[in-house]
Design an enzyme around this catalytic site. Sequence first.
Site, mmCIF file in Angstrom:
data_model
loop_
_atom_site.group_PDB
_atom_site.id
_atom_site.type_symbol
_atom_site.label_atom_id
_atom_site.label_comp_id
_atom_site.label_asym_id
_atom_site.label_seq_id
_atom_site.Cartn_x
_atom_site.Cartn_y
_atom_site.Cartn_z
ATOM 1 N N GLY A 287 0.824 -1.193 0.000
ATOM 2 C CA GLY A 287 0.000 0.000 0.000
ATOM 3 C C GLY A 287 0.858 1.243 0.000
ATOM 4 O O GLY A 287 2.075 1.185 0.179
ATOM 5 N N PRO A 288 0.262 2.403 -0.211
ATOM 6 C CA PRO A 288 1.018 3.662 -0.242
ATOM 7 C C PRO A 288 1.603 3.982 1.124
ATOM 8 O O PRO A 288 1.191 3.409 2.140
ATOM 9 C CB PRO A 288 -0.041 4.690 -0.665
ATOM 10 C CG PRO A 288 -1.347 4.061 -0.357
ATOM 11 C CD PRO A 288 -1.172 2.598 -0.488
ATOM 12 N N GLY B 137 2.349 5.544 4.724
ATOM 13 C CA GLY B 137 1.557 6.197 5.759
ATOM 14 C C GLY B 137 0.192 5.616 6.014
ATOM 15 O O GLY B 137 -0.596 6.221 6.742
ATOM 16 N N GLY C 67 -0.326 2.740 7.585
ATOM 17 C CA GLY C 67 -0.309 1.960 8.820
ATOM 18 C C GLY C 67 0.185 0.544 8.671
ATOM 19 O O GLY C 67 -0.193 -0.316 9.467
ATOM 20 N N LYS C 68 1.037 0.278 7.693
ATOM 21 C CA LYS C 68 1.507 -1.095 7.483
ATOM 22 C C LYS C 68 2.398 -1.560 8.648
ATOM 23 O O LYS C 68 2.223 -2.652 9.183
ATOM 24 C CB LYS C 68 2.272 -1.190 6.161
ATOM 25 C CG LYS C 68 1.453 -0.838 4.942
ATOM 26 C CD LYS C 68 2.217 -1.094 3.655
ATOM 27 C CE LYS C 68 3.383 -0.142 3.454
ATOM 28 N NZ LYS C 68 2.969 1.262 3.311
ATOM 29 N N SER D 211 -4.326 3.462 -18.523
ATOM 30 C CA SER D 211 -5.696 3.732 -18.071
ATOM 31 C C SER D 211 -6.221 5.081 -18.536
ATOM 32 O O SER D 211 -7.399 5.381 -18.338
ATOM 33 C CB SER D 211 -5.768 3.658 -16.543
ATOM 34 O OG SER D 211 -4.929 4.612 -15.943
ATOM 35 N N LYS E 158 -8.760 5.862 -7.269
ATOM 36 C CA LYS E 158 -9.293 6.760 -8.284
ATOM 37 C C LYS E 158 -10.671 7.285 -7.895
ATOM 38 O O LYS E 158 -11.008 8.451 -8.140
ATOM 39 C CB LYS E 158 -9.363 6.041 -9.629
ATOM 40 C CG LYS E 158 -7.985 5.703 -10.205
ATOM 41 C CD LYS E 158 -8.093 4.908 -11.488
ATOM 42 C CE LYS E 158 -6.704 4.592 -12.053
ATOM 43 N NZ LYS E 158 -6.768 3.789 -13.288
#
Length: 807
Positions: free
Chosen positions: A366-367, A369, A371-372, A689, A732
């Site tokens: 995931g991007p 920040g 919370g990983k 896309s 998106k």
Amino acid sequence: MARTKEEEDLQEIDIPPILPLLAVRDVVVFPNMVLPLFVGRETSVQAIEAALAHDRLLFLATQKDQTVEEPDPDDIYGIGTVSLILRMLKLPDGRLKILVQGKAKAKVREYLRERPYFQVALEVLPETQVGGISPEAEALMRNAREMSEKILTLKGIMSPDLLAILDSIEDPGHLADLVAANLRLKIDEAQAVLEEMDPIRSLIKVNDFLRKELEVSAIQAKIQNQAREEMDRTQREYYLREQLRAIKKELGEMDEAGQELEDYRLKISRARMPKAAEEEALKQLSRLEQMHPDAAEASIVRTYLDWLVEVPWSKSTRDKLDVIEAKQILDADHYDLEKVKERILEYLSVRKLNKKMKGPILCFVGPPGVGKTSLGQSIARAMGRKFTRISLGGIRDEAEIRGHRRTYIGALPGRIIQGLKTSGSNNPVFMMDEVDKIGMDFRGDPSAALLEVLDPEQNHSFSDHYLNVPFDLSKVMFITTANLVDPIPSALRDRMEILRLSGYTEEEKLEIVRRYLLPRQLTENGLKEGELHISDGVLRQVILYYTQEAGLRNLEREIGSLCRKVARRIAEGEKGPFAVTRGNLHLYLGPPRYLPDGELEKDEVGVATGLAWTQVGGEVLAVEASLMRGKGHLTLTGQLGDVMKESAQAALSYARSRAELLKLAPDFYEKLDIHIHVPAGATPKDGPSAGVTMATALISALTQIPVRRDVAMTGEVTLRGKVLPIGGLKEKAIAALRARIKKVIIPEANQKDLVEIPKNIKRRLKFVPVTSMDEVLAEAMVQPPFAKPGKARPPRKGLAPSAPVTV
């Protein structure tokens, strides 16, 4: 063996021509030989009873194959020994124990019966009589006595009685039988001596066997002496060392080296290592014991032993398998992330039912920040396990994972073993951050070294180069994190279960600020409850105008900045409480850093709104198309990647294929130059896309029909006008909502991904699934662009060939 008077009286006997036969195994009976036999076979018991019923005489012959239980006449040697049963004893298990004495050699002439026992007709074989002891016979007998004496001496069983018996025998045949009976000969060798009727030749054979036995006995005695000497030396050293240690202990003078060795020995016993590791530790301790304490290699061995005894071989923490409590902990620490929480609770449930299950290998993608890393800490807290973390970002040396060989100066174990030692247990939650940022150079490929670590079928015997003994990693719960999946090597990606964490919506960020970020920043900055008031409207402004991210790091920094400003005012003596409002927010944080994506002010020709995915979340892109008189050139600007340029080429090809339906002249592309531009030109852009967006903007410019300002779109376009699926739909959709878009056109194949989009987003956005470009144009443009065949749209008047006109 001393004979009784009764046995002496039985020396002179007449041997009848017919006797019962007893087949014996594992032994050849010689004349004048007395030995015990255990009898268990039914036929053998019957033969003994028949012998006892008559004259106690029995013919003993040896089996050729010792494994045959019910021998036939062909399985028994034809020459044996007539023997006298001296004693018989019945055992509790039904077997018989008899004591027999060999009397004379005999040969089977005929088997008279085979059931219930063997009965045979015999021919007694008289030995060749020697008139006198020839020099050859005397030499052979003397040689046999001397070699027998040497063998007995080497075996340590020599006694005066045995020597007297050997010296008392004057008959060569008798001596040959006696020696052969007491040598450990094979059955066929002993039988060959028995069948030899010539005493001289028999004695020659026995001498050959004695020579071999003497060689074997000499070698055996040598080996035993060496082993005994080594044992004596070791034992003597042990006793001396123990005495020395006891003396020093009594005097209070135990040296540091001895104390160090004792400490290591105690630590090794307490570490409860596997057998292979313990053997290696004791081996290295023995080497250290023989070294000088100040030797250079001694410090290397000490460091190695320190690592061996400190690694948690058998130290485990008990798992908390209360699923309900674990859910409460996860919910308390993190908002949303339902899919990840569900996977952890599933693992705990299975662990509760199957104690021996192997730890999963999870990968949070995931991007930044979202919370990983903190999620890994919550998982460890929910399971009651220790938590350890390493960062793999920028690692280029394979030895960072597997460790260095001990031959190198400054060698250390790899980060896996170091992390386990730090955690102090062999079943922690082990987090590896930034697995997608591992490098590779001449020092090896660290990602290849991770293949064994992150494979539950292999990591039960992980071998670190420094320890050089297998370590069981199957109890460890490995969690890796990454921002992107693509850079992870396919073999490594295949070993991990990938869980995707997408960015947060505005509402989710607001909830997280209220629950977690604001209370934490108030505490960290020394503010008490009630000293700072921030309304939801102000927090929304901070989210929209001061941060632009999928995660929460910058948002927490801005909240912390607000708290610090208030803390300073309190420290300067001002009285609270302090309220941050929309009117004074700029006094705390300065002017807005970002302007949120807004929808177009009006429906425009040649401008379409697209949606893009980035590492930090979703973004809105405005694609512009401009026409000018020219020679059919297509210009693309906006720092576009190769894939995006190809999408523009495909969009133009689609427009040319639909020229007639779009009321365009067949050769329109030959008289016009087309310029497609994507704003934010300093930002690199790529991906397929934006294909439908480019095609929509281009056809809008060609047909002069405006595109709806409240419609955004995403999808890959083909030459035939098909719309193919894309990724990152949730991000998106969040970007479209932020830009106040009302309708989003998506590929029909992405309709399944709408399940992952929160309900509050789906309530505020209308998703329109499409399969072809024709449907996109019908939804996106203010009026249908297609006309009936045969009516071409004339070129626009007033278009100057030298000046470009934006439409």
